[in-house]
Motif scaffolding. Structure first.
Motif, PDB file in Angstrom:
ATOM      1  N   ASP A   6       1.358  -0.646  37.956  1.00 15.05           N
ATOM      2  CA  ASP A   6      -0.019  -0.343  38.361  1.00 15.05           C
ATOM      3  C   ASP A   6      -0.872  -0.216  37.102  1.00 15.05           C
ATOM      4  N   VAL A   7      -1.917  -1.038  37.000  1.00 17.80           N
ATOM      5  CA  VAL A   7      -2.729  -1.147  35.790  1.00 17.80           C
ATOM      6  C   VAL A   7      -4.183  -0.809  36.091  1.00 17.80           C
ATOM      7  N   VAL A   8      -4.812  -0.068  35.188  1.00 21.79           N
ATOM      8  CA  VAL A   8      -6.271   0.021  35.146  1.00 21.79           C
ATOM      9  C   VAL A   8      -6.723  -0.685  33.877  1.00 21.79           C
ATOM     10  N   PHE A   9      -7.727  -1.541  34.022  1.00 19.79           N
ATOM     11  CA  PHE A   9      -8.176  -2.374  32.896  1.00 19.79           C
ATOM     12  C   PHE A   9      -9.546  -1.920  32.420  1.00 19.79           C
ATOM     13  N   LEU A  10      -9.688  -1.832  31.101  1.00 21.11           N
ATOM     14  CA  LEU A  10     -10.966  -1.499  30.464  1.00 21.11           C
ATOM     15  C   LEU A  10     -11.433  -2.702  29.665  1.00 21.11           C
ATOM     16  N   GLY A  11     -12.632  -3.211  29.960  1.00 16.16           N
ATOM     17  CA  GLY A  11     -13.085  -4.344  29.159  1.00 16.16           C
ATOM     18  C   GLY A  11     -14.325  -4.996  29.713  1.00 16.16           C
ATOM     19  N   VAL A  12     -14.910  -5.858  28.861  1.00 18.97           N
ATOM     20  CA  VAL A  12     -16.144  -6.510  29.299  1.00 18.97           C
ATOM     21  C   VAL A  12     -16.366  -7.875  28.634  1.00 18.97           C
ATOM     22  N   ASN A  13     -15.702  -8.170  27.504  1.00 15.42           N
ATOM     23  CA  ASN A  13     -16.010  -9.423  26.800  1.00 15.42           C
ATOM     24  C   ASN A  13     -15.151 -10.586  27.312  1.00 15.42           C
ATOM     25  N   ASP A  14     -15.311 -11.762  26.690  1.00 14.74           N
ATOM     26  CA  ASP A  14     -14.636 -12.962  27.176  1.00 14.74           C
ATOM     27  C   ASP A  14     -13.122 -12.830  27.089  1.00 14.74           C
ATOM     28  N   ALA A  15     -12.608 -12.375  25.952  1.00 18.99           N
ATOM     29  CA  ALA A  15     -11.158 -12.205  25.817  1.00 18.99           C
ATOM     30  C   ALA A  15     -10.647 -11.203  26.842  1.00 18.99           C
ATOM     31  N   GLY A  16     -11.404 -10.117  27.051  1.00 13.35           N
ATOM     32  CA  GLY A  16     -11.016  -9.122  28.025  1.00 13.35           C
ATOM     33  C   GLY A  16     -10.923  -9.698  29.425  1.00 13.35           C
ATOM     34  N   MET A  17     -11.881 -10.518  29.809  1.00 18.23           N
ATOM     35  CA  MET A  17     -11.848 -11.120  31.138  1.00 18.23           C
ATOM     36  C   MET A  17     -10.677 -12.075  31.294  1.00 18.23           C
ATOM     37  N   HIS A  32      -5.502  -2.177  39.438  1.00 18.96           N
ATOM     38  CA  HIS A  32      -6.199  -1.248  40.336  1.00 18.96           C
ATOM     39  C   HIS A  32      -7.713  -1.349  40.191  1.00 18.96           C
ATOM     40  N   SER A  33      -8.203  -1.436  38.932  1.00 17.64           N
ATOM     41  CA  SER A  33      -9.647  -1.403  38.687  1.00 17.64           C
ATOM     42  C   SER A  33      -9.970  -2.096  37.374  1.00 17.64           C
ATOM     43  N   LEU A  34     -11.207  -2.571  37.273  1.00 15.92           N
ATOM     44  CA  LEU A  34     -11.793  -3.048  36.016  1.00 15.92           C
ATOM     45  C   LEU A  34     -12.952  -2.119  35.695  1.00 15.92           C
ATOM     46  N   LEU A  35     -12.840  -1.375  34.596  1.00 19.23           N
ATOM     47  CA  LEU A  35     -13.842  -0.386  34.214  1.00 19.23           C
ATOM     48  C   LEU A  35     -14.575  -0.832  32.957  1.00 19.23           C
ATOM     49  N   THR A  36     -15.889  -0.567  32.907  1.00 17.33           N
ATOM     50  CA  THR A  36     -16.674  -0.967  31.738  1.00 17.33           C
ATOM     51  C   THR A  36     -17.519   0.169  31.166  1.00 17.33           C
ATOM     52  N   THR A  37     -17.636   1.311  31.863  1.00 12.04           N
ATOM     53  CA  THR A  37     -18.477   2.408  31.387  1.00 12.04           C
ATOM     54  C   THR A  37     -17.646   3.672  31.187  1.00 12.04           C
ATOM     55  N   GLU A  38     -18.197   4.603  30.418  1.00 11.99           N
ATOM     56  CA  GLU A  38     -17.526   5.887  30.205  1.00 11.99           C
ATOM     57  C   GLU A  38     -17.401   6.685  31.502  1.00 11.99           C
ATOM     58  N   GLU A  39     -18.436   6.621  32.331  1.00 17.54           N
ATOM     59  CA  GLU A  39     -18.451   7.401  33.562  1.00 17.54           C
ATOM     60  C   GLU A  39     -17.330   6.994  34.511  1.00 17.54           C
ATOM     61  N   GLN A  40     -16.883   5.759  34.408  1.00 12.99           N
ATOM     62  CA  GLN A  40     -15.844   5.269  35.317  1.00 12.99           C
ATOM     63  C   GLN A  40     -14.436   5.733  34.935  1.00 12.99           C
ATOM     64  N   LEU A  41     -14.284   6.353  33.768  1.00  6.29           N
ATOM     65  CA  LEU A  41     -12.950   6.733  33.311  1.00  6.29           C
ATOM     66  C   LEU A  41     -12.255   7.734  34.231  1.00  6.29           C
ATOM     67  N   THR A  42     -13.027   8.443  35.043  1.00  7.10           N
ATOM     68  CA  THR A  42     -12.408   9.381  35.984  1.00  7.10           C
ATOM     69  C   THR A  42     -11.515   8.659  36.990  1.00  7.10           C
ATOM     70  N   LYS A  45      -7.865   9.116  36.176  1.00  4.62           N
ATOM     71  CA  LYS A  45      -7.258  10.374  36.625  1.00  4.62           C
ATOM     72  C   LYS A  45      -6.905  10.308  38.104  1.00  4.62           C
ATOM     73  N   ASP A  46      -7.786   9.681  38.890  1.00  4.94           N
ATOM     74  CA  ASP A  46      -7.542   9.582  40.330  1.00  4.94           C
ATOM     75  C   ASP A  46      -6.418   8.608  40.654  1.00  4.94           C
ATOM     76  N   ALA A  47      -6.387   7.476  39.943  1.00 10.27           N
ATOM     77  CA  ALA A  47      -5.415   6.417  40.252  1.00 10.27           C
ATOM     78  C   ALA A  47      -4.038   6.681  39.673  1.00 10.27           C
ATOM     79  N   GLU A  48      -3.998   7.413  38.547  1.00 10.18           N
ATOM     80  CA  GLU A  48      -2.734   7.668  37.841  1.00 10.18           C
ATOM     81  C   GLU A  48      -1.915   6.377  37.668  1.00 10.18           C
ATOM     82  N   PRO A  49      -2.480   5.379  36.981  1.00 11.72           N
ATOM     83  CA  PRO A  49      -1.766   4.110  36.806  1.00 11.72           C
ATOM     84  C   PRO A  49      -0.571   4.264  35.881  1.00 11.72           C
ATOM     85  N   ASP A  50       0.321   3.278  35.917  1.00  9.80           N
ATOM     86  CA  ASP A  50       1.448   3.268  34.982  1.00  9.80           C
ATOM     87  C   ASP A  50       0.971   3.027  33.558  1.00  9.80           C
TER      88      ASP A  50
END
Length: 225
Positions: A6-17, A32-42, A45-50
């Protein structure tokens, strides 16, 4: 379809995509999710990814988040760490003559200082602009991640600890200062050409000079015979 990791991904640029899309195609992975802002980091905590994977994410992840995934938080950085931590590593590799490359490392509470899983040098060329090198670094990041992902999920990595007193670090404001060309400054030709080609990144206007109260933007094109 298996969803072992289970993965949560942080990124926004071409390599990241590109890395994000590659992970989404893996049968052993659930992104599980693709996050790009600081506010989304919560979400972490909710997802508890691997595991958390970051590429192109522009914010420091706090320790309270770094400790959530059992397998840690990975980051892809377009520099040959410990050289060129921080912002615009493609530019500083050219300007300062430090090794250009890419690194996959575990994240810690500081910026680009975590234990190195793998890194690869990317050979620069005097004809490179900042954009040329940036694009090659993006390709190298994607390749490095794909090659090392099996070892990461099998927890079969051997890491290299970074030492804080080694390497280099640059902030965004240093890049802004580099863009300001002083028409009265005495320069060495090779160093000045390096600076101009490092700042050449069309369509962005980077290098600029004030002449007679007018602002001029400068790009450079170097061709091999």
């Amino acid at each position: 379809m298996s969803t072992d990791i289970d993965v949560v991904f942080l990124g926004v640029n071409d390599a990241g995509m590109r890395v994000y899309e590659w992970l989404c195609e893996r049968s052993e992975v659930f992104v599980h999710s693709l996050l790009t802002t600081e506010e989304q980091l919560t979400v972490i905590k909710d997802a508890e990814p691997d595991i958390v994977v970051s590429c192109g994410y522009r914010h420091i992840v706090p320790e309270s988040i770094l400790g959530v995934p059992e397998m840690g938080c990975l980051n892809l950085h377009p520099a040959y760490l410990p050289y060129n931590r921080g912002a615009n590593p493609n530019v500083w590799s050219i300007v300062e003559g430090t090794p250009a490359g890419v690194t996959l490392h575990y994240m810690d509470s500081s910026l680009d200082t975590g234990d190195i899983i793998a890194r690869r040098e990317v050979e620069p060329d005097f004809a490179d602009t900042g954009k040329d090198l940036y694009q090659r670094l993006e390709d190298a990041q994607v390749d490095l991640f794909k090659e090392n992902w099996p070892d990461v999920i099998n927890e079969d990595t051997s890491v290299l600890e970074q030492k804080e007193d080694e390497g280099t670090y640059h902030r965004t404001n240093e890049f802004e200062e580099l863009c300001e060309i002083d028409g009265e400054e005495m320069v060495r030709t090779r160093e000045f050409l390096d600076r101009l080609r490092a700042l050449t990144f069309p369509p962005h206007d980077n290098a600029r000079i004030e002449i007679d109260d007018e602002t001029y933007y400068i790009d450079i094109d170097i061709r091999r015979e």
